[in-house]
Design an enzyme around this catalytic site. Structure first.
Site, mmCIF file in Angstrom:
data_model
loop_
_atom_site.group_PDB
_atom_site.id
_atom_site.type_symbol
_atom_site.label_atom_id
_atom_site.label_comp_id
_atom_site.label_asym_id
_atom_site.label_seq_id
_atom_site.Cartn_x
_atom_site.Cartn_y
_atom_site.Cartn_z
ATOM 1 N N TYR A 57 -16.849 -50.592 11.219
ATOM 2 C CA TYR A 57 -15.769 -49.743 10.379
ATOM 3 C C TYR A 57 -15.839 -48.367 10.242
ATOM 4 C CZ TYR A 57 -15.902 -54.571 9.101
ATOM 5 O OH TYR A 57 -15.548 -55.933 9.322
ATOM 6 N N ASP B 219 0.425 -66.632 -1.445
ATOM 7 C CA ASP B 219 1.599 -67.013 -2.383
ATOM 8 C C ASP B 219 2.190 -65.815 -3.132
ATOM 9 O OD1 ASP B 219 0.184 -70.328 -3.234
ATOM 10 O OD2 ASP B 219 1.498 -69.616 -1.480
ATOM 11 N N HIS C 293 -5.889 -53.794 9.017
ATOM 12 C CA HIS C 293 -7.403 -53.942 9.139
ATOM 13 C C HIS C 293 -8.111 -52.837 9.930
ATOM 14 C CE1 HIS C 293 -6.842 -58.148 8.065
ATOM 15 N NE2 HIS C 293 -5.795 -58.160 8.732
ATOM 16 N N SER D 62 -10.736 -52.858 11.741
ATOM 17 C CA SER D 62 -11.225 -53.173 13.299
ATOM 18 C C SER D 62 -10.138 -54.177 13.775
ATOM 19 C CB SER D 62 -12.278 -54.163 12.911
ATOM 20 O OG SER D 62 -11.965 -55.316 12.214
HETATM 21 C C1 DHK Z 1 -12.225 -55.826 6.814
HETATM 22 C C2 DHK Z 1 -13.149 -57.112 6.484
HETATM 23 O O1 DHK Z 1 -14.022 -56.997 5.349
HETATM 24 C C3 DHK Z 1 -13.387 -58.194 7.257
HETATM 25 O O2 DHK Z 1 -13.739 -59.403 6.513
HETATM 26 C C4 DHK Z 1 -11.969 -58.518 8.207
HETATM 27 C C5 DHK Z 1 -11.272 -56.229 8.071
HETATM 28 C C6 DHK Z 1 -11.746 -57.039 8.786
HETATM 29 C C7 DHK Z 1 -11.176 -54.809 8.477
HETATM 30 O O3 DHK Z 1 -11.120 -54.770 9.860
HETATM 31 O O4 DHK Z 1 -10.544 -53.882 7.848
HETATM 32 O O5 DHK Z 1 -12.224 -59.408 8.971
#
Ligand code: DHK
Length: 145
Positions: A24, A87, A100, A102
């Site tokens: 991240y 929903d 996301h 990642s």
């Molecule tokens: C962030 C998370 O906390 C993971 O549970 C996801 C996502 C990926 C990210 O890449 O921002 O799977």
């Protein structure tokens, strides 16, 4: 009236910068928020993070009622499990960008099947924290009001 962009973040994203930096990065959530506000320019941004599913649902309802020009959402782990979030997003009439940090499709299989993608206008995954800036820039083009 320039309607705001809602940028909503799910569980564990409050730990950005310390959480698995190899995945991240080292950017903190506060730095991500500043990046979003800079990218948005004059358009207001509502930027929030929670570890609670019900809060994300309530904030999506708030975005519907405001109304928000668009929602950028990183539901984090709730992406793959939350019917309530799906929903709620189905009720939102404006653009939705699923974000996301990642590339979830290159990770473990548990991260491969996003429920949110079933209603998202677009998906950004794998650009790191900079993905938020790209999402806000894209939303500026998609937003009508
Ligand atoms: C962030 C998370 O906390 C993971 O549970 C996801 C996502 C990926 C990210 O890449 O921002 O799977």
């Amino acid at each position: 009236m320039t309607n705001p962009i809602f940028v909503l973040n799910g569980p564990n994203l409050n730990r950005l910068g310390k959480r698995e930096p190899e995945i991240y990065g080292h950017t903190t959530l506060a730095e991500v928020e500043a990046m979003c506000r800079e990218a948005a320019g004059d358009r207001p941004v509502v930027f929030r993070q929670t570890n609670a599913e019900y809060e994300l649902v309530n904030w999506i309802h708030e975005a519907i009622d405001t109304p928000a020009a668009g929602i950028v959402i990183n539901p984090a782990g709730l992406t793959f499990t939350s019917i309530p979030i799906l929903d709620a997003l189905k009720m939102f009439p404006a653009p939705i960008i699923e974000l996301h940090i990642s590339n979830i499709h290159r990770r473990e299989a548990i991260y491969h099947n996003s429920l949110v993608s079933k209603v998202a206008t677009a998906v950004i995954a794998g650009l790191g924290p900079n993905g938020y800036r790209h999402a806000v820039n894209a939303m500026l083009e998609l937003a009508e009001a």
